[in-house]
Design a protein around this motif. Structure first.
Motif, PDB file in Angstrom:
ATOM      1  N   LYS B  50       0.833  -1.300   0.068  1.00 24.38           N
ATOM      2  CA  LYS B  50      -0.055   0.043  -0.134  1.00 24.38           C
ATOM      3  C   LYS B  50       0.648   1.277   0.257  1.00 24.38           C
ATOM      4  O   LYS B  50       1.991   1.182   0.140  1.00 24.38           O
ATOM      5  CB  LYS B  50      -0.780  -0.018   1.309  1.00 24.38           C
ATOM      6  CG  LYS B  50      -2.022  -0.972   1.278  1.00 24.38           C
ATOM      7  CD  LYS B  50      -2.890  -0.899   2.511  1.00 24.38           C
ATOM      8  CE  LYS B  50      -4.212  -2.052   2.306  1.00 24.38           C
ATOM      9  NZ  LYS B  50      -5.056  -1.449   3.373  1.00 24.38           N
ATOM     10  N   GLY B  51       0.237   2.327  -0.335  1.00 24.78           N
ATOM     11  CA  GLY B  51       1.085   3.772  -0.198  1.00 24.78           C
ATOM     12  C   GLY B  51       0.805   4.230   1.508  1.00 24.78           C
ATOM     13  O   GLY B  51       0.179   3.663   2.274  1.00 24.78           O
ATOM     14  N   ALA B  52       1.772   5.168   1.838  1.00 25.37           N
ATOM     15  CA  ALA B  52       1.709   5.687   3.151  1.00 25.37           C
ATOM     16  C   ALA B  52       0.965   7.155   2.986  1.00 25.37           C
ATOM     17  O   ALA B  52       1.338   7.885   2.199  1.00 25.37           O
ATOM     18  CB  ALA B  52       3.281   5.548   3.563  1.00 25.37           C
ATOM     19  N   VAL B  53       0.370   7.421   4.281  1.00 25.94           N
ATOM     20  CA  VAL B  53      -0.309   8.694   4.267  1.00 25.94           C
ATOM     21  C   VAL B  53       0.518   9.486   5.402  1.00 25.94           C
ATOM     22  O   VAL B  53       0.683   8.626   6.436  1.00 25.94           O
ATOM     23  CB  VAL B  53      -1.629   8.582   4.591  1.00 25.94           C
ATOM     24  CG1 VAL B  53      -2.353  10.028   4.604  1.00 25.94           C
ATOM     25  CG2 VAL B  53      -2.597   7.770   3.673  1.00 25.94           C
ATOM     26  N   TYR B  54       0.775  10.539   5.058  1.00 24.87           N
ATOM     27  CA  TYR B  54       1.643  11.379   6.269  1.00 24.87           C
ATOM     28  C   TYR B  54       0.885  12.554   6.600  1.00 24.87           C
ATOM     29  O   TYR B  54       0.269  13.591   5.538  1.00 24.87           O
ATOM     30  CB  TYR B  54       3.001  11.469   5.921  1.00 24.87           C
ATOM     31  CG  TYR B  54       4.101  10.534   5.575  1.00 24.87           C
ATOM     32  CD1 TYR B  54       4.533   9.683   6.716  1.00 24.87           C
ATOM     33  CD2 TYR B  54       4.368  10.019   4.357  1.00 24.87           C
ATOM     34  CE1 TYR B  54       5.135   8.688   6.566  1.00 24.87           C
ATOM     35  CE2 TYR B  54       5.163   8.867   4.155  1.00 24.87           C
ATOM     36  CZ  TYR B  54       5.627   8.177   5.220  1.00 24.87           C
ATOM     37  OH  TYR B  54       6.335   7.092   4.982  1.00 24.87           O
ATOM     38  N   SER B  55       0.712  12.802   7.811  1.00 19.60           N
ATOM     39  CA  SER B  55      -0.109  13.816   8.359  1.00 19.60           C
ATOM     40  C   SER B  55       0.690  15.164   8.005  1.00 19.60           C
ATOM     41  O   SER B  55       2.208  15.062   7.951  1.00 19.60           O
ATOM     42  CB  SER B  55      -0.469  14.015   9.715  1.00 19.60           C
ATOM     43  OG  SER B  55      -0.480  15.206  10.215  1.00 19.60           O
ATOM     44  N   ARG B  56       0.206  16.400   7.747  1.00 17.36           N
ATOM     45  CA  ARG B  56       1.128  17.615   7.644  1.00 17.36           C
ATOM     46  C   ARG B  56       1.794  18.207   8.955  1.00 17.36           C
ATOM     47  O   ARG B  56       2.733  18.634   8.548  1.00 17.36           O
ATOM     48  CB  ARG B  56       0.234  18.593   6.815  1.00 17.36           C
ATOM     49  CG  ARG B  56       0.484  18.801   5.323  1.00 17.36           C
ATOM     50  CD  ARG B  56      -0.558  19.915   4.870  1.00 17.36           C
ATOM     51  NE  ARG B  56      -1.972  19.457   4.744  1.00 17.36           N
ATOM     52  CZ  ARG B  56      -2.927  20.252   5.545  1.00 17.36           C
ATOM     53  NH1 ARG B  56      -2.422  21.244   6.141  1.00 17.36           N
ATOM     54  NH2 ARG B  56      -4.044  19.713   5.530  1.00 17.36           N
ATOM     55  N   THR B  57       1.371  17.426   9.908  1.00 19.82           N
ATOM     56  CA  THR B  57       1.919  17.984  11.239  1.00 19.82           C
ATOM     57  C   THR B  57       3.311  17.248  11.504  1.00 19.82           C
ATOM     58  O   THR B  57       4.005  17.805  12.379  1.00 19.82           O
ATOM     59  CB  THR B  57       1.098  17.945  12.373  1.00 19.82           C
ATOM     60  OG1 THR B  57       0.703  16.692  12.488  1.00 19.82           O
ATOM     61  CG2 THR B  57      -0.197  18.799  12.047  1.00 19.82           C
ATOM     62  N   THR B  58       3.282  16.015  10.680  1.00 19.76           N
ATOM     63  CA  THR B  58       4.651  15.296  11.195  1.00 19.76           C
ATOM     64  C   THR B  58       5.912  15.761  10.580  1.00 19.76           C
ATOM     65  O   THR B  58       5.733  16.349   9.438  1.00 19.76           O
ATOM     66  CB  THR B  58       4.346  13.747  10.953  1.00 19.76           C
ATOM     67  OG1 THR B  58       4.044  13.597   9.361  1.00 19.76           O
ATOM     68  CG2 THR B  58       3.229  13.168  11.446  1.00 19.76           C
ATOM     69  N   THR B  59       6.829  15.521  10.999  1.00 19.63           N
ATOM     70  CA  THR B  59       8.253  15.798  10.543  1.00 19.63           C
ATOM     71  C   THR B  59       9.092  14.362  10.164  1.00 19.63           C
ATOM     72  O   THR B  59       8.495  13.297  10.307  1.00 19.63           O
ATOM     73  CB  THR B  59       9.203  16.608  11.414  1.00 19.63           C
ATOM     74  OG1 THR B  59       9.323  15.748  12.641  1.00 19.63           O
ATOM     75  CG2 THR B  59       8.268  17.646  11.891  1.00 19.63           C
ATOM     76  N   TRP B  60      10.403  14.571   9.933  1.00 24.86           N
ATOM     77  CA  TRP B  60      11.029  13.263   9.598  1.00 24.86           C
ATOM     78  C   TRP B  60      11.280  12.352  10.633  1.00 24.86           C
ATOM     79  O   TRP B  60      11.420  11.278  10.479  1.00 24.86           O
ATOM     80  CB  TRP B  60      12.412  13.868   9.349  1.00 24.86           C
ATOM     81  CG  TRP B  60      13.223  14.690  10.413  1.00 24.86           C
ATOM     82  CD1 TRP B  60      13.443  15.825  10.471  1.00 24.86           C
ATOM     83  CD2 TRP B  60      14.204  13.690  11.272  1.00 24.86           C
ATOM     84  NE1 TRP B  60      14.021  16.085  11.763  1.00 24.86           N
ATOM     85  CE2 TRP B  60      14.497  14.843  12.036  1.00 24.86           C
ATOM     86  CE3 TRP B  60      14.685  12.769  11.525  1.00 24.86           C
ATOM     87  CZ2 TRP B  60      15.366  14.674  13.224  1.00 24.86           C
ATOM     88  CZ3 TRP B  60      15.179  12.265  12.588  1.00 24.86           C
ATOM     89  CH2 TRP B  60      15.858  13.281  13.444  1.00 24.86           C
ATOM     90  N   VAL B  61      10.948  12.659  11.863  1.00 31.19           N
ATOM     91  CA  VAL B  61      10.894  11.835  13.121  1.00 31.19           C
ATOM     92  C   VAL B  61       9.990  10.854  12.969  1.00 31.19           C
ATOM     93  O   VAL B  61      10.328   9.793  13.167  1.00 31.19           O
ATOM     94  CB  VAL B  61      10.750  12.788  14.389  1.00 31.19           C
ATOM     95  CG1 VAL B  61      10.667  11.643  15.535  1.00 31.19           C
ATOM     96  CG2 VAL B  61      11.863  13.801  14.627  1.00 31.19           C
ATOM     97  N   ALA B 113       5.311   8.717  17.866  1.00 24.69           N
ATOM     98  CA  ALA B 113       4.068   8.948  18.478  1.00 24.69           C
ATOM     99  C   ALA B 113       3.844  10.125  18.941  1.00 24.69           C
ATOM    100  O   ALA B 113       2.807  10.894  18.444  1.00 24.69           O
ATOM    101  CB  ALA B 113       3.681   7.596  19.331  1.00 24.69           C
ATOM    102  N   LEU B 114       4.820  10.924  19.530  1.00 23.39           N
ATOM    103  CA  LEU B 114       4.622  12.080  20.081  1.00 23.39           C
ATOM    104  C   LEU B 114       4.556  13.299  19.038  1.00 23.39           C
ATOM    105  O   LEU B 114       3.946  14.394  19.032  1.00 23.39           O
ATOM    106  CB  LEU B 114       5.846  12.327  20.921  1.00 23.39           C
ATOM    107  CG  LEU B 114       5.521  11.592  22.275  1.00 23.39           C
ATOM    108  CD1 LEU B 114       6.846  11.956  23.257  1.00 23.39           C
ATOM    109  CD2 LEU B 114       4.304  12.318  23.078  1.00 23.39           C
ATOM    110  N   ASP B 115       5.369  12.994  17.732  1.00 22.85           N
ATOM    111  CA  ASP B 115       5.575  13.823  16.690  1.00 22.85           C
ATOM    112  C   ASP B 115       4.172  14.063  15.908  1.00 22.85           C
ATOM    113  O   ASP B 115       3.961  15.087  15.344  1.00 22.85           O
ATOM    114  CB  ASP B 115       6.408  13.077  15.940  1.00 22.85           C
ATOM    115  CG  ASP B 115       6.774  14.221  14.724  1.00 22.85           C
ATOM    116  OD1 ASP B 115       7.090  15.271  15.086  1.00 22.85           O
ATOM    117  OD2 ASP B 115       6.955  13.965  13.527  1.00 22.85           O
ATOM    118  N   THR B 116       3.269  13.158  16.104  1.00 15.85           N
ATOM    119  CA  THR B 116       1.853  13.314  15.483  1.00 15.85           C
ATOM    120  C   THR B 116       0.906  14.411  16.049  1.00 15.85           C
ATOM    121  O   THR B 116       0.251  15.012  15.593  1.00 15.85           O
ATOM    122  CB  THR B 116       1.144  12.114  15.158  1.00 15.85           C
ATOM    123  OG1 THR B 116       0.914  11.744  17.053  1.00 15.85           O
ATOM    124  CG2 THR B 116       1.727  10.884  14.534  1.00 15.85           C
ATOM    125  N   GLY B 117       1.438  14.542  17.374  1.00 17.80           N
ATOM    126  CA  GLY B 117       0.537  15.662  17.985  1.00 17.80           C
ATOM    127  C   GLY B 117      -0.571  15.265  18.348  1.00 17.80           C
ATOM    128  O   GLY B 117      -1.583  15.946  19.060  1.00 17.80           O
TER     129      GLY B 117
END
Lengths: 215, 303
Positions: B50-61, B113-117
């Motif tokens: 599958k493809g991955a979805v990244y939230s805009r609030t996340t960073t490289w961490v 996990a913390l990086d997602t906010g």
């Protein structure tokens, strides 16, 4: 044979910690019953060639009947009749009391060596188990609020005394030991009656309520 | 050499099957047929496609978390004897590195996990860190007890030849250690008395809630890493419980794999018969495990 005795002593100590950590009175009663059963095995396992077989068997059967079956049955009955089935808020929490119990056992293991005893050739874990179990019983009596929990503490304390008594079982006539077991049974019986009275007067087994008694 | 390659191959292939065995045992006890043994592998392959979805609030961490986590667990696998006569890499004190690598894997998962906010993930991270902080003393005290009774300082000796002798001289202490490490294994791998891997209720779960925001290949990496970690802890328990030394390496390897199977079945039985503990009771369980390990160590030090 030494390893079996090792295992028994260890299980007795682990059950001590389990009783300290369990909040359900039913589970605590079951653990104390199991401890009684294990204690009944101890005289058999520890018996040397010099000990009298009849004496050992009498001691084991007596302990099993009183500690493993009789008293737990009485207590289980008492909890079933009353409405309490779990210790809600002990004076010292479950985890801290377990840590305290473990510390006591560690101290017992550490310092039991130098204690002078009249009997040579004792098992190295016997005295630590006796002291550790007695300490656990004391902790239970002091920190639990419900009367059933305190009776459990008394039983554990008595189990510790029983272990220490095994040291002297060669010198003591069987009658004395039977008498001790009978005393214990009578004590628990009386405690059962007292619990019944507390329950009737306050409709709760919380001994804290006894403090509010005024004439 | 052959067995080193074999143990590494088994380490890469078998762990998801272990999850399959657990699921199967659980279902069987409940009277159901259960998913096929290969289902965890199929899930992993499906997720990887599958493809991955990244939230805009996340960073490289957030993106580094699954990769670093899996790498740390793979590196930990090199330190552990997994059926062959010795571990792939062995040196004095490597058990501390093993625990640190597992800690690193947990750390990057927590940070991701913390990086997602997300408040849920923060909650899960807090729980994970609390419980693992309580599980770590149990693990370390257990390993130090093993070191004391076998006289070795690397995992190959800790879990190798010396154990057969140690089981004869201080069986009771080793039994306590084995029990304690089994509890740690249940806690570290988010199995039932501590955490329910099947639940999807964010308020009660611990490990699963931290990976809610990962998707696709990232989730596959995390789940694969979790399976590998289970296999590692299984190896610890199995090696400790087997004790006896088999002269024939092939027989030893077969015994090890059978032991892993039994370990998975034991976890399945625990999961089928026990309910998840209330969160406030979990620290008690873990402190109890630490107390058992510490007690074993005291007994060993005294003699």
């Amino acid at each position: 044979m030494t390893t079996w005795a090792d295992l028994l002593f260890l299980l007795v100590l682990v059950l001590d910690l389990f009783v300290l950590a369990s909040s359900r009175l039913r589970a605590g009663i079951r653990a104390v019953a199991a401890q009684g059963g294990l204690l009944a095995l101890l005289p058999v396992v520890l018996a040397g060639p010099a000990t009298e077989t009849r004496h050992v068997v009498a001691l084991a059967l007596g302990a099993l009947a009183v500690k493993g079956v009789g008293i737990p049955w009485l207590l289980a009955r008492a909890t079933r009749e009353s409405t309490v089935n779990r210790e809600v808020a002990p004076l010292v929490g479950f985890a801290p009391s377990m840590v305290l119990g473990a510390l006591g056992i560690v101290v017992a293991v550490w310092y039991a060596g130098p204690i002078p005893l009249p009997v040579p050739g004792k098992h190295p874990l016997l005295v630590p188990t006796a002291i550790g179990t007695a300490w656990t019983g004391l902790l239970l009596i002091v920190t639990r609020r419900k009367a059933v929990g305190q009776v459990l503490g008394f039983l554990v304390l008595e189990n510790g005394v029983f272990v220490l008594g095994l040291l002297l079982s060669d010198f003591m006539p069987a009658m004395v030991e039977v008498g001790v077991l009978l005393d214990l049974f009578a004590a628990v019986f009386v405690m059962g009656l007292v619990m019944f009275d507390i329950q009737r007067a306050f409709s709760s087994l919380d001994t804290e309520k006894l403090a509010s008694l005024k004439d | 050499m052959l067995f080193t390659a074999l143990q590494l191959a088994a380490f890469l292939v078998l762990p998801p099957l272990l999850l399959g065995v657990i699921g199967r045992v659980k279902s069987r006890v409940a009277g159901r047929e259960g998913p096929p043994l290969l289902q965890p592998w199929r899930d992993l392959l499906r997720l990887a496609g599958k493809g991955a979805v990244y939230s805009r609030t996340t960073t490289w961490v957030f993106r580094a978390g699954p990769v670093v986590g899996l790498a740390a667990i793979l590196a930990a696998g090199l330190l552990m004897p997994l059926g062959a006569p010795s571990a792939t890499v062995a040196f004095a004190g490597d058990f501390a590195l093993l625990a640190s690598l597992l800690g690193l894997a947990r750390f990057v998962t927590v940070v991701a996990a913390l990086d997602t906010g997300s408040s849920f993930e923060g909650m899960g991270a807090a729980r994970e860190v609390t419980f693992s902080a309580l599980a770590e003393p149990a693990l370390f005290l257990g390993l130090v007890s093993l070191a004391r009774s076998t006289g070795g300082l690397d995992l190959t000796h800790l879990l190798g030849d010396g154990l057969a002798v140690a089981w004869r001289s201080d069986a009771s202490s080793l039994l306590l250690v084995a029990l304690s490490i089994f509890v740690v294994a249940l806690a570290e791998n988010a199995r039932i008395p501590v955490d329910d891997p099947a639940t999807h209720l964010e308020l009660t779960m611990i490990h699963e809630v931290m990976v809610l925001d990962h998707s696709g290949p990232d989730l596959a990496l995390i789940q694969y890493g979790a399976a590998l970690k289970l296999y590692l802890f299984g190896a610890l328990v199995v090696k400790l419980a087997l004790g006896a030394r088999l002269a024939d390496p092939a027989a030893a390897f077969a015994a090890f794999l059978a032991g892993q199977l039994a370990f998975a079945a034991a976890i399945g039985l625990v999961e089928a018969t026990m309910a998840r503990l209330r969160l406030v009771r979990v620290p008690q369980l873990l402190i109890g495990a630490s107390v058992l390990s510490g007690f074993a160590l005291v007994l060993l030090l005294r003699t």
